[in-house]
Design a protein around this motif. Structure first.
Motif, PDB file in Angstrom:
ATOM      1  N   THR A  17       0.847  -1.190   0.000  1.00 20.61           N
ATOM      2  CA  THR A  17       0.000   0.000   0.000  1.00 20.61           C
ATOM      3  C   THR A  17       0.878   1.234   0.000  1.00 20.61           C
ATOM      4  OG1 THR A  17      -1.803   1.174   1.093  1.00 20.61           O
ATOM      5  CG2 THR A  17      -0.191   0.112   2.527  1.00 20.61           C
ATOM      6  N   SER A  18       0.357   2.293  -0.558  1.00 16.03           N
ATOM      7  CA  SER A  18       1.031   3.589  -0.491  1.00 16.03           C
ATOM      8  C   SER A  18       0.395   4.472   0.572  1.00 16.03           C
ATOM      9  CB  SER A  18       0.970   4.280  -1.861  1.00 16.03           C
ATOM     10  OG  SER A  18       1.716   3.533  -2.801  1.00 16.03           O
ATOM     11  N   ASP A  19      -0.696   4.000   1.184  1.00 13.45           N
ATOM     12  CA  ASP A  19      -1.403   4.767   2.210  1.00 13.45           C
ATOM     13  C   ASP A  19      -1.830   3.799   3.314  1.00 13.45           C
ATOM     14  OD1 ASP A  19      -3.172   6.271   3.771  1.00 13.45           O
ATOM     15  OD2 ASP A  19      -4.000   7.319   2.031  1.00 13.45           O
ATOM     16  N   LEU A  20      -0.936   3.549   4.258  1.00 10.78           N
ATOM     17  CA  LEU A  20      -1.193   2.555   5.300  1.00 10.78           C
ATOM     18  C   LEU A  20      -2.425   2.873   6.144  1.00 10.78           C
ATOM     19  CD1 LEU A  20      -0.149  -0.139   6.444  1.00 10.78           C
ATOM     20  CD2 LEU A  20       1.227   1.190   8.062  1.00 10.78           C
TER      21      LEU A  20
ATOM     22  N   ARG B 235      -5.190   4.431   5.360  1.00 13.53           N
ATOM     23  CA  ARG B 235      -6.378   4.164   4.542  1.00 13.53           C
ATOM     24  C   ARG B 235      -6.569   2.671   4.353  1.00 13.53           C
ATOM     25  NH1 ARG B 235      -7.286   5.075  -1.836  1.00 13.53           N
ATOM     26  NH2 ARG B 235      -5.496   3.715  -1.793  1.00 13.53           N
ATOM     27  N   ALA B 236      -5.490   1.946   4.041  1.00 18.43           N
ATOM     28  CA  ALA B 236      -5.577   0.496   3.862  1.00 18.43           C
ATOM     29  C   ALA B 236      -5.998  -0.180   5.165  1.00 18.43           C
ATOM     30  CB  ALA B 236      -4.236  -0.060   3.378  1.00 18.43           C
TER      31      ALA B 236
ATOM     32  N   VAL C 213      -0.712  -5.872   5.263  1.00 21.20           N
ATOM     33  CA  VAL C 213      -0.548  -4.726   4.373  1.00 21.20           C
ATOM     34  C   VAL C 213       0.705  -3.998   4.832  1.00 21.20           C
ATOM     35  CG1 VAL C 213      -1.544  -2.549   3.635  1.00 21.20           C
ATOM     36  CG2 VAL C 213      -3.017  -4.511   3.965  1.00 21.20           C
TER      37      VAL C 213
ATOM     38  N   ASP D 289      -8.889  -4.173  -3.627  1.00 15.33           N
ATOM     39  CA  ASP D 289      -8.903  -3.255  -2.493  1.00 15.33           C
ATOM     40  C   ASP D 289      -8.625  -1.835  -2.976  1.00 15.33           C
ATOM     41  OD1 ASP D 289      -6.117  -3.011  -2.827  1.00 15.33           O
ATOM     42  OD2 ASP D 289      -5.619  -4.032  -0.947  1.00 15.33           O
TER      43      ASP D 289
ATOM     44  N   ASP E 120      -5.966  -0.137  -3.033  1.00 10.77           N
ATOM     45  CA  ASP E 120      -4.695   0.004  -3.735  1.00 10.77           C
ATOM     46  C   ASP E 120      -4.649  -0.791  -5.028  1.00 10.77           C
ATOM     47  OD1 ASP E 120      -2.757   1.664  -2.027  1.00 10.77           O
ATOM     48  OD2 ASP E 120      -3.623   0.288  -0.556  1.00 10.77           O
TER      49      ASP E 120
ATOM     50  N   ASN F 150      -5.050  -4.161  -5.185  1.00  6.80           N
ATOM     51  CA  ASN F 150      -4.691  -5.564  -4.945  1.00  6.80           C
ATOM     52  C   ASN F 150      -5.930  -6.430  -5.134  1.00  6.80           C
ATOM     53  OD1 ASN F 150      -1.879  -5.215  -3.971  1.00  6.80           O
ATOM     54  ND2 ASN F 150      -2.898  -4.022  -2.390  1.00  6.80           N
TER      55      ASN F 150
END
Length: 130
Positions: A9-12, A14-15, A52, A115, A117, A119
């Motif tokens: 993820t690039s936004d932990l 949010r994920a 994640v 999801d 991101d 995935n």
């Protein structure tokens, strides 16, 4: 055999919000966590989990072409509920709930989604012939 599967993820935050809510629907919670880097969920520490993470190399997270994580559930109703929750949380459809192959009435029942991101995940169950 598999202990856990990791997706990037690039936004932990949010994920984590997405997976906290999604996995709560099947009784899974966080079981490993490293702040600002990695979080993993499972129903228990002795079951397979999903994690994640921010990529170790600090580059942008990317989606693996051909990579998919499958979550086993008990019933078609549970598959539908899990899939619907993923879409409600902002995930996108990659294949509506149903039997595969589509004309089957027993066997592999699955739903596919991505999801936040991108995935790819699958929720499935095995339905015995009546």
């Amino acid at each position: 055999m598999i202990g856990y599967v990791t997706v990037g993820t690039s936004d932990l935050p949010r994920a984590c919000a997405f997976y906290d809510e999604l996995f709560a629907t099947i009784g899974a919670g966080r079981f490993m966590e490293e702040p600002d880097y990695f979080v993993a969920w499972a129903r228990s520490q002795n079951e397979c989990g999903l994690a994640v993470t921010i990529p170790f190399n600090k580059q942008a997270a990317t989606v693996g072409n051909g990579t998919m994580v499958a979550v086993i559930l008990d019933t078609p109703e549970a598959v539908r509920a899990f899939y619907n929750k993923a879409l409600e949380l902002g995930g996108s459809c990659e294949g509506k709930p149903g039997f595969r192959p589509e004309n089957a009435s027993s066997g592999f029942y699955a739903a596919y989604f991505r999801d936040l991101d991108g995935n790819k995940l699958n929720a499935f169950c095995m339905v015995p012939a009546e």
